[in-house]
Design a protein around this motif. Structure first.
Motif, PDB file in Angstrom:
ATOM      1  N   GLY A 288       0.829  -1.202   0.000  1.00 44.55           N
ATOM      2  CA  GLY A 288       0.000   0.000   0.000  1.00 44.55           C
ATOM      3  C   GLY A 288       0.859   1.246   0.000  1.00 44.55           C
TER       4      GLY A 288
ATOM      5  N   VAL B 286       0.695   6.770   4.180  1.00 44.75           N
ATOM      6  CA  VAL B 286       1.435   6.142   5.285  1.00 44.75           C
ATOM      7  C   VAL B 286       2.473   5.148   4.758  1.00 44.75           C
TER       8      VAL B 286
ATOM      9  N   GLU C 262       1.763  -1.399  -4.755  1.00 47.83           N
ATOM     10  CA  GLU C 262       0.606  -0.503  -4.845  1.00 47.83           C
ATOM     11  C   GLU C 262      -0.259  -0.922  -6.029  1.00 47.83           C
ATOM     12  N   LYS C 263      -1.576  -0.898  -5.803  1.00 52.29           N
ATOM     13  CA  LYS C 263      -2.471  -1.338  -6.879  1.00 52.29           C
ATOM     14  C   LYS C 263      -2.928  -0.193  -7.779  1.00 52.29           C
ATOM     15  N   ARG C 264      -2.882   1.050  -7.273  1.00 51.80           N
ATOM     16  CA  ARG C 264      -3.359   2.164  -8.106  1.00 51.80           C
ATOM     17  C   ARG C 264      -2.271   2.573  -9.099  1.00 51.80           C
TER      18      ARG C 264
ATOM     19  N   ARG D 181      -6.575  11.310  -5.645  1.00 53.15           N
ATOM     20  CA  ARG D 181      -7.452  11.848  -4.587  1.00 53.15           C
ATOM     21  C   ARG D 181      -7.072  13.303  -4.301  1.00 53.15           C
TER      22      ARG D 181
ATOM     23  N   ARG E 178      -8.822  15.486  -2.358  1.00 53.82           N
ATOM     24  CA  ARG E 178      -9.387  16.151  -1.186  1.00 53.82           C
ATOM     25  C   ARG E 178      -8.306  16.881  -0.390  1.00 53.82           C
TER      26      ARG E 178
ATOM     27  N   ALA F 191       0.768  -3.791  -8.360  1.00 56.28           N
ATOM     28  CA  ALA F 191      -0.005  -5.034  -8.312  1.00 56.28           C
ATOM     29  C   ALA F 191      -1.046  -4.973  -7.210  1.00 56.28           C
TER      30      ALA F 191
ATOM     31  N   VAL G 110      -2.132  -6.920  -4.318  1.00 56.37           N
ATOM     32  CA  VAL G 110      -1.584  -8.020  -3.512  1.00 56.37           C
ATOM     33  C   VAL G 110      -2.742  -8.671  -2.764  1.00 56.37           C
TER      34      VAL G 110
ATOM     35  N   CYS H  19      -0.121  -1.405   4.870  1.00 60.91           N
ATOM     36  CA  CYS H  19      -0.565   0.006   4.846  1.00 60.91           C
ATOM     37  C   CYS H  19      -1.691   0.146   3.834  1.00 60.91           C
TER      38      CYS H  19
ATOM     39  N   ASP I 244      -4.398   3.734   8.373  1.00 57.31           N
ATOM     40  CA  ASP I 244      -5.810   3.372   8.516  1.00 57.31           C
ATOM     41  C   ASP I 244      -6.013   1.866   8.656  1.00 57.31           C
TER      42      ASP I 244
ATOM     43  N   SER J  61      -6.689  11.542  10.730  1.00 59.79           N
ATOM     44  CA  SER J  61      -6.120  10.196  10.554  1.00 59.79           C
ATOM     45  C   SER J  61      -4.726  10.174   9.959  1.00 59.79           C
ATOM     46  N   ILE J  62      -4.461  11.055   9.006  1.00 55.33           N
ATOM     47  CA  ILE J  62      -3.143  10.971   8.366  1.00 55.33           C
ATOM     48  C   ILE J  62      -2.058  11.270   9.404  1.00 55.33           C
TER      49      ILE J  62
HETATM   50  C1  LIG Z   1     -13.679  12.650   2.692  1.00 60.17           C
HETATM   51  C2  LIG Z   1     -12.461  12.413   3.502  1.00 60.17           C
HETATM   52  C3  LIG Z   1     -11.737  13.496   3.963  1.00 60.17           C
HETATM   53  C4  LIG Z   1     -10.576  13.292   4.736  1.00 60.17           C
HETATM   54  N1  LIG Z   1      -9.883  14.367   5.187  1.00 60.17           N
HETATM   55  C5  LIG Z   1      -8.783  14.179   5.963  1.00 60.17           C
HETATM   56  C6  LIG Z   1      -8.041  15.291   6.507  1.00 60.17           C
HETATM   57  O1  LIG Z   1      -8.347  16.449   6.263  1.00 60.17           O
HETATM   58  N2  LIG Z   1      -6.968  15.030   7.296  1.00 60.17           N
HETATM   59  C7  LIG Z   1      -6.591  13.739   7.592  1.00 60.17           C
HETATM   60  O2  LIG Z   1      -5.627  13.548   8.336  1.00 60.17           O
HETATM   61  N3  LIG Z   1      -7.245  12.683   7.082  1.00 60.17           N
HETATM   62  C8  LIG Z   1      -8.324  12.868   6.290  1.00 60.17           C
HETATM   63  N4  LIG Z   1      -9.003  11.789   5.794  1.00 60.17           N
HETATM   64  C9  LIG Z   1      -8.487  10.427   6.086  1.00 60.17           C
HETATM   65  C10 LIG Z   1      -7.267  10.117   5.222  1.00 60.17           C
HETATM   66  O3  LIG Z   1      -7.561  10.249   3.864  1.00 60.17           O
HETATM   67  C11 LIG Z   1      -6.778   8.706   5.539  1.00 60.17           C
HETATM   68  O4  LIG Z   1      -6.553   8.623   6.922  1.00 60.17           O
HETATM   69  C12 LIG Z   1      -5.469   8.386   4.831  1.00 60.17           C
HETATM   70  O5  LIG Z   1      -5.632   8.393   3.434  1.00 60.17           O
HETATM   71  C13 LIG Z   1      -4.984   7.012   5.281  1.00 60.17           C
HETATM   72  O6  LIG Z   1      -3.732   6.751   4.706  1.00 60.17           O
HETATM   73  P1  LIG Z   1      -3.208   5.263   4.553  1.00 60.17           P
HETATM   74  O7  LIG Z   1      -1.946   5.369   3.797  1.00 60.17           O
HETATM   75  O8  LIG Z   1      -3.240   4.580   5.860  1.00 60.17           O
HETATM   76  O9  LIG Z   1      -4.340   4.523   3.684  1.00 60.17           O
HETATM   77  P2  LIG Z   1      -4.901   4.875   2.238  1.00 60.17           P
HETATM   78  O10 LIG Z   1      -4.802   6.314   1.937  1.00 60.17           O
HETATM   79  O11 LIG Z   1      -6.239   4.242   2.171  1.00 60.17           O
HETATM   80  O12 LIG Z   1      -3.898   4.128   1.260  1.00 60.17           O
HETATM   81  C14 LIG Z   1      -3.907   2.738   1.120  1.00 60.17           C
HETATM   82  C15 LIG Z   1      -3.155   2.408  -0.157  1.00 60.17           C
HETATM   83  O13 LIG Z   1      -3.047   0.987  -0.284  1.00 60.17           O
HETATM   84  C16 LIG Z   1      -3.385   0.616  -1.606  1.00 60.17           C
HETATM   85  N5  LIG Z   1      -3.887  -0.742  -1.519  1.00 60.17           N
HETATM   86  C17 LIG Z   1      -4.994  -1.162  -0.840  1.00 60.17           C
HETATM   87  N6  LIG Z   1      -5.154  -2.473  -0.965  1.00 60.17           N
HETATM   88  C18 LIG Z   1      -4.125  -2.912  -1.717  1.00 60.17           C
HETATM   89  C19 LIG Z   1      -3.757  -4.199  -2.205  1.00 60.17           C
HETATM   90  N7  LIG Z   1      -4.465  -5.297  -1.898  1.00 60.17           N
HETATM   91  N8  LIG Z   1      -2.650  -4.301  -2.978  1.00 60.17           N
HETATM   92  C20 LIG Z   1      -1.919  -3.200  -3.294  1.00 60.17           C
HETATM   93  N9  LIG Z   1      -2.235  -1.961  -2.863  1.00 60.17           N
HETATM   94  C21 LIG Z   1      -3.316  -1.824  -2.086  1.00 60.17           C
HETATM   95  C22 LIG Z   1      -4.419   1.635  -2.011  1.00 60.17           C
HETATM   96  O14 LIG Z   1      -4.544   1.719  -3.412  1.00 60.17           O
HETATM   97  C23 LIG Z   1      -3.874   2.901  -1.393  1.00 60.17           C
HETATM   98  O15 LIG Z   1      -2.963   3.579  -2.220  1.00 60.17           O
HETATM   99  C24 LIG Z   1     -10.152  11.975   5.036  1.00 60.17           C
HETATM  100  C25 LIG Z   1     -10.872  10.868   4.560  1.00 60.17           C
HETATM  101  C26 LIG Z   1     -12.022  11.086   3.799  1.00 60.17           C
HETATM  102  C27 LIG Z   1     -12.789   9.875   3.295  1.00 60.17           C
END
Ligand SMILES: Cc1cc2nc3c(=O)[nH]c(=O)nc-3n(C[C@H](O)[C@H](O)[C@H](O)COP(=O)(O)OP(=O)(O)OC[C@H]3O[C@@H](n4cnc5c(N)ncnc54)[C@H](O)[C@@H]3O)c2cc1C
Length: 422
Positions: free
Chosen positions: A31, A35, A55-57, A62, A64, A151, A153, A171, A342, A352-353
């Protein structure tokens, strides 16, 4: 399907895993959201690690607007606990030595990455610009030691790619790939078995751009909602942000479960006006008052997503159960798995970030201590994640409670009904 290779190998025993320090450690980060990218950028500069990032994307799309908490770049304990909502909680939950350890690690963060973090705590920026910046930083560093794989995963892939002595960090975000695989159940991963979830409310997250400077505080939130008996639009806790030409405004409107079910997941102002006029009228009243004061116009349309605001945590943020049980045929018994971001903890209200980054820094600091026994590493990460959970749990409950009271300010009986003094 992942092209990550690596056949299933028999894990070495837990006892060996606790003692041996291999010459170079492979770290699989699944991921590459914010994070996973931050963790990769941190591990990349540490000697003795090679990182495989999956990473799959194909693209970061995004847009936002997000903001990071200033505590992420705090250079003193006082600065770290200066947050007006939960400064005291920090003192209550963390030992002074833990806070100092966090600061020491921050000071070791490479300057290129620290400069980015500092920037993101100053104002809002699109989520994909954070992702792109860290991704470019990883790719642009000289001998970079990171192998990237595009990919999807699967959990089976993840287990197959793990060799004894490897480290795996999930992640993959809120629908975590491996969270449910970290508990030892009666066979197979049981959905939700490893998750504690608290639904705080359903909400519309509404974002718009405004062509003038517009600052909001608690008085503004109140007076601009004064005629909105229901559906008060509450701009985000960290106010609004003016980038020199437009103000970015993001806020929340509380809705019922039934309203949530009747809406698409994402829509615009036109859809809102046509389908949920009562919420649209509240929004329009709020925006009209901004215009009266500051004489600007909305730029573009409203962007709206409907989301359940959930607080959740993985009861096990590591593979400690597998390590303890040590079944001979399970890869998690011989190679540690960690959840980060997350995947491990989710919280609403735009925090959350920062929480994910905070845990990622701690995890990178632990992994860097190559001579630390594995069991200790897992237990320390569990404890740290739990403390961060306590912090965000209390913080989110406080924000929710304040929001509830705020919504009843004009109705003393309703307000009193929500106050429980002793
Ligand atoms: C509308 C909205 C507004 C938000 N605003 C805020 C804000 O202002 N401040 C803040 O701190 N947080 C905010 N958040 C939350 C924030 O976006 C998330 O906490 C943050 O994106 C989490 O990061 P992450 O890297 O843990 O997970 P993600 O951002 O979900 O990233 C996960 C990654 O893993 C990849 N992945 C998933 N499964 C697989 C797989 N099987 N194989 C390969 N790759 C995979 C995904 O493609 C993705 O790139 C908001 C959320 C929403 C919905």
């Amino acid at each position: 399907m992942c092209d990550c290779g690596g056949m299933m190998t028999s894990p070495r025993s837990a006892a060996t895993a606790l003692e041996a320090v291999p010459s170079s450690v492979r770290v699989h980060v699944i991921g590459a959201g914010p994070v996973g990218l931050l963790l990769t950028a941190l591990l990349q500069t540490m000697p003795g690690f090679s990182v495989r990032l999956y990473e799959k994307r194909q693209e970061y799309t995004r847009t936002r607007m997000v903001q990071l908490a200033p505590y992420l770049v705090a250079d003193s304990v006082d600065a770290y606990r200066s947050d007006y909502i939960d400064g005291d909680t920090v003192d209550a939950v963390f030992e002074p030595a833990e806070l100092l350890e966090g600061l020491t690690f921050r000071r070791s963060i490479p300057a290129d990455l620290m400069a980015l973090l500092r920037d993101w705590t100053l104002g809002f920026c699109p989520l994909n610009s954070i992702e792109r910046a860290v991704s470019d930083l990883i790719d642009g560093r000289g001998s970079n030691g990171v192998q990237r794989t595009a990919a999807v995963v699967t959990a089976d892939d993840a287990m197959r790619m793990l060799e004894p002595g490897d480290i795996l960090i999930d992640c993959t975000g809120s629908t975590s790939l491996l969270r449910d695989h970290l508990t030892i159940g009666s066979g197979g991963a049981e959905e939700g078995a490893n998750t504690l979830k608290i639904r705080l409310e359903y909400a519309l997250v509404i974002t718009f751009l405004y062509g003038q400077t517009y600052d909001c505080n608690e008085y503004c939130k109140y007076y601009k909602n004064a005629e909105n008996a229901q559906y008060k639009f509450i701009p985000m806790v960290n106010r609004t942000h003016y980038d020199g030409s437009v103000s970015h405004v993001t806020g929340i409107v509380n809705i019922s479960a039934e309203e949530y079910d009747a809406m698409p997941s994402r829509f615009d102002g036109e859809w809102l006006r046509g389908n949920v006029p009562s919420v649209a009228q509240s929004m329009d009243r709020f925006i009209d008052k901004i215009k009266e004061e500051t004489h600007g116009e909305i730029v573009g349309d409203l962007e709206i997503v409907r989301i359940p605001l959930d607080l959740y945590r993985a009861r096990n943020a590591t593979s400690r159960q597998w390590l303890r049980a040590s079944p001979r045929d399970h890869p998690f018994a011989g190679a540690p798995v960690f959840l980060a971001g997350d995947s491990a903890i989710g919280s609403p209200y735009f925090q959350s970030i920062s929480l994910g980054f905070e845990c990622a820094m701690y995890l990178a600091g632990l992994i860097a201590q190559r001579d630390m026994p594995l069991r200790e590493m897992l237990e320390r990460y569990e404890l740290y994640s739990y403390k961060q959970w306590l912090r965000v749990y209390m913080r989110s409950k406080m924000i929710k409670h304040n929001k509830d009271l705020f919504e009843s300010l004009d109705d003393p009986l309703a307000l009193l009904g929500k106050l429980h003094v002793y």
